[in-house]
Each structure stands twice: as structure tokens, then as C-alpha cells.
Motif scaffolding. Structure first.
Motif, mmCIF file in Angstrom:
data_model
loop_
_atom_site.group_PDB
_atom_site.id
_atom_site.type_symbol
_atom_site.label_atom_id
_atom_site.label_comp_id
_atom_site.label_asym_id
_atom_site.label_seq_id
_atom_site.Cartn_x
_atom_site.Cartn_y
_atom_site.Cartn_z
ATOM 1 N N LEU A 31 1.078 -1.091 -0.002
ATOM 2 C CA LEU A 31 -0.006 -0.074 0.023
ATOM 3 C C LEU A 31 0.888 1.247 0.019
ATOM 4 O O LEU A 31 1.524 1.618 0.927
ATOM 5 N N ALA A 32 0.843 1.802 -1.282
ATOM 6 C CA ALA A 32 1.906 3.230 -1.461
ATOM 7 C C ALA A 32 0.811 4.406 -1.208
ATOM 8 O O ALA A 32 0.127 4.652 -1.877
ATOM 9 N N MET A 33 1.211 5.336 0.123
ATOM 10 C CA MET A 33 0.393 6.272 0.173
ATOM 11 C C MET A 33 1.169 7.669 0.129
ATOM 12 O O MET A 33 2.073 7.825 0.735
ATOM 13 N N ASP A 34 0.448 8.670 -0.679
ATOM 14 C CA ASP A 34 0.886 10.004 -0.618
ATOM 15 C C ASP A 34 0.886 10.790 0.387
ATOM 16 O O ASP A 34 -0.156 10.767 1.138
ATOM 17 N N ILE A 35 1.908 11.462 0.962
ATOM 18 C CA ILE A 35 1.629 12.125 2.172
ATOM 19 C C ILE A 35 2.354 13.709 1.794
ATOM 20 O O ILE A 35 2.888 14.275 2.784
ATOM 21 N N SER A 36 2.205 13.973 0.614
ATOM 22 C CA SER A 36 2.758 15.442 0.276
ATOM 23 C C SER A 36 1.769 16.369 0.976
ATOM 24 O O SER A 36 0.487 16.060 1.631
ATOM 25 N N ASP A 37 2.175 17.734 1.040
ATOM 26 C CA ASP A 37 1.242 18.576 1.728
ATOM 27 C C ASP A 37 -0.124 18.889 1.116
ATOM 28 O O ASP A 37 -1.054 19.154 1.710
#
Length: 329
Positions: free
Chosen positions: A107-113
Motif C-alpha cells: 500500500l503506497a500512500m501519498d503524504i505530500s502537503d
């Protein structure tokens, strides 16, 4: 050797406990009385009978007269038990072994602003984390790992079936874990591939959750997708959020990644839709369970064949020996 010579084999409870291989013969038992009816119609009615006055007590005469029914009674029982034997009573013992082939999921999760936008409640990142927890709770014997990405990507949890540990890592995810700005989708896919490529089995899945286009990293997402295909990895992509004044979402790249990666593209514009998406993936990626069933079949036809012989011999004894003469006199 004499285990068959027990009245327990004749009880209704024992007969009900069997599985019958050729059950159709049991219906023949109901036809036995018709044979005796035909015999009476075509044989007995043609016989001339002489009425005799028997001396002695009337009770004794009545009792002796009933004994003439013994030969046909034992003959009926013999035929019935031959039919029971032909129906092949059996006891079947089944044992089942289950082999489950779990699915390996990164599971790849984007944590950008931009994942802090509040078009989902309380924001995109926390909404994704909440739904991911529900998704993990619904899996069975799957190994799941976590990747986070922004301008760079990192694997924070390897493939594991320790879902409590996985939830702890999930709880710790926040937008400050990666300082490099941007959205490196290609790098995130590459990190997933590194975790999945050497894993044995045919069920390998990457779920990529982001709200934007690829704006960072050195690897093109489509190139990473082709590499994933070569390792048999399916890719599902989820676009999170709606267009706003500050952030524009671009679904074209994520849609293309899912198409090339033999997966599906989803777009989540609210919390419920996001939850439904993970529910769909949960149904699409089911654990493969194989059942091996072993059957131990034991036949008991010989028990009832022995009883049939006993009854027929008894009928023969009563009919064709001096006992038969006594019963007829």
C-alpha cells in the motif's frame, strides 16, 4: 468374525446412519408384499382346501395356526435384506485440508502537503489512513506492507501478517515524515516493486493512493508500471480529492498506470466513496483457498447379506423339513 450377528444392525437408528450407494434397491422392499399377493391370487385360490375339525383346546389351535406364517415371514425378511445389501450401506468419513494462498499487497500512500486538503474529513491523508485500517481488518492471511511518498519514497513496513504492527505504522504516518516536496509516483511504484519482486506466488498487488500527477523523482511512472508487469504485479490506483482553488487533481496519469498495470483506477471525492473503493478492491483480491477432501468409505453390505442368508435358510428349514409338516397339519 461374528460381529455381524448382532441385532443392533437391524435397528432403525443404525439403518438411518448409513449412506446408500445404490438407494434405488431400497424401493424394491415395498414391492415384496405384491409378490405374495400375486402368489395368493394365482396359486392359493386354485388349491382345493378341506376343512377339518381340530380337537383340543381352542387357544392351542389358534396359536399353532399362526405358526404357518413363519416360512413366508422369514422369506420376506431374506428378500428384504438382499435388497438392503444390494443398496450398499456405507459409512463415509470425510476429512478436509484447506490450503490458502494469501495475497501480497503493498500500500503506497501519498503524504505530500496537498494531502492535508480538507475536502475529505478531517483531511485527505487521515481519511485514507482510516479507510486503510478497515481494509487491513478485512484481509485474511494476506501479507501487507506500507510505502509512503512525497518528493521521495520510503518503505516503512515490509510485508507482514502482523496487522497490529501494521496499524501502528499506519497511525504514525504524517506529512512531516518526508521533507522533499512533490509527488514521486514512479519512485513509489519502484519501492513497491522492490518489496514484491522476489516474493513467491502469483498474487502480488500494489495499491497506490495519491491526489496528483507525478512531479518528482527520476523514474517515469509508466516505465515503473511496465517493470511491475514483468514481475506479475497488478496495480490499483486511487485518486483522492476534488479540484479546489489551491490544488488541481490530475487523473490521467493514475488512470493510465492502472490500465497498463492490469488493475483498476478509482476516484474518491468523499469519505464514503473512498471506503467503497477499498471495499471493491477487497472483493476483487480474494484469498485463494483450495480444499483437499479425503473420503474413507467403509461398506457394510456383507452384514445384511449374511442376515439375508440366515433368514432364507430359516424359511427353507420351516418349509422343507419335518417342521413344515407340523405347521401345515
Amino acid at each position: 468374525m461374528w460381529d455381524w450377528f448382532s441385532t443392533d444392525w437391524l435397528s432403525w437408528q443404525t439403518l438411518r446412519s448409513f449412506v446408500w450407494a445404490d438407494k434405488i434397491y431400497l424401493y424394491g422392499i415395498a414391492g415384496i408384499p405384491f409378490l405374495f399377493l400375486l402368489r395368493w391370487l394365482f396359486y392359493n385360490r386354485g388349491q382345493q382346501k378341506l376343512g377339518l375339525s381340530l380337537s383340543g383346546p381352542q387357544l392351542k389351535t389358534r396359536w399353532v395356526s399362526y405358526l404357518r406364517f413363519l416360512p413366508p415371514l422369514f422369506f420376506i425378511l431374506g428378500i428384504a435384506f438382499i435388497l438392503i445389501s444390494m443398496a450398499r450401506p456405507q459409512r463415509v468419513r470425510e476429512s478436509k485440508e484447506q490450503f490458502s494462498e494469501g495475497i501480497d499487497i503493498m500500500l503506497a500512500m501519498d503524504i505530500s502537503d496537498s494531502m492535508l486538503e480538507k475536502d475529505l474529513n478531517p483531511n485527505r491523508l487521515d481519511a485514507a489512513k482510516n479507510v486503510a485500517r478497515e481494509f487491513i481488518k478485512g484481509r485474511f492471511q494476506d501479507r501487507i506492507g506500507l510505502v509512503i511518498f512525497a518528493g521521495e519514497s520510503y518503505s516503512i513496513c515490509p510485508l507482514t501478517t502482523d496487522y497490529d504492527l501494521l496499524n501502528e505504522y499506519l497511525n504514525d504516518i504524517n506529512s512531516n515524515m518526508i521533507k522533499t516536496s512533490g509527488t514521486a509516483i514512479g519512485s513509489a511504484l519502484a519501492t513497491c516493486i522492490n518489496r514484491l519482486r522476489d516474493v513467491p506466488g502469483n498474487s502480488k498487488v500494489a495499491i497506490l493512493l495519491s491526489d496528483g500527477d507525478n512531479t518528482a523523482g527520476n523514474l517515469d511512472p509508466i516505465t515503473a508500471t511496465d517493470l511491475a508487469k514483468s514481475f506479475g504485479i497488478r496495480i490499483y490506483t486511487i485518486l483522492v480529492g476534488r479540484d479546489s482553488k489551491n490544488v488541481k487533481v490530475d487523473e490521467s496519469s493514475l488512470r493510465e498506470i492502472a490500465k497498463q498495470g492490469n488493475g483498476q483506477f478509482f476516484r474518491a471525492t468523499d469519505n464514503q466513496t473512498l471506503k467503497n473503493i477499498f471495499g471493491q478492491i477487497n472483493r476483487l483480491e480474494k484469498v485463494k483457498i483450495k480444499d483437499n477432501i479425503y473420503r474413507d468409505v467403509e461398506d457394510f453390505y456383507y452384514i445384511y447379506l449374511n442376515w439375508a442368508i440366515v433368514f432364507l435358510l430359516t424359511a427353507f428349514f420351516f418349509k422343507n423339513t419335518f417342521v413344515g409338516n407340523i405347521l401345515e397339519d
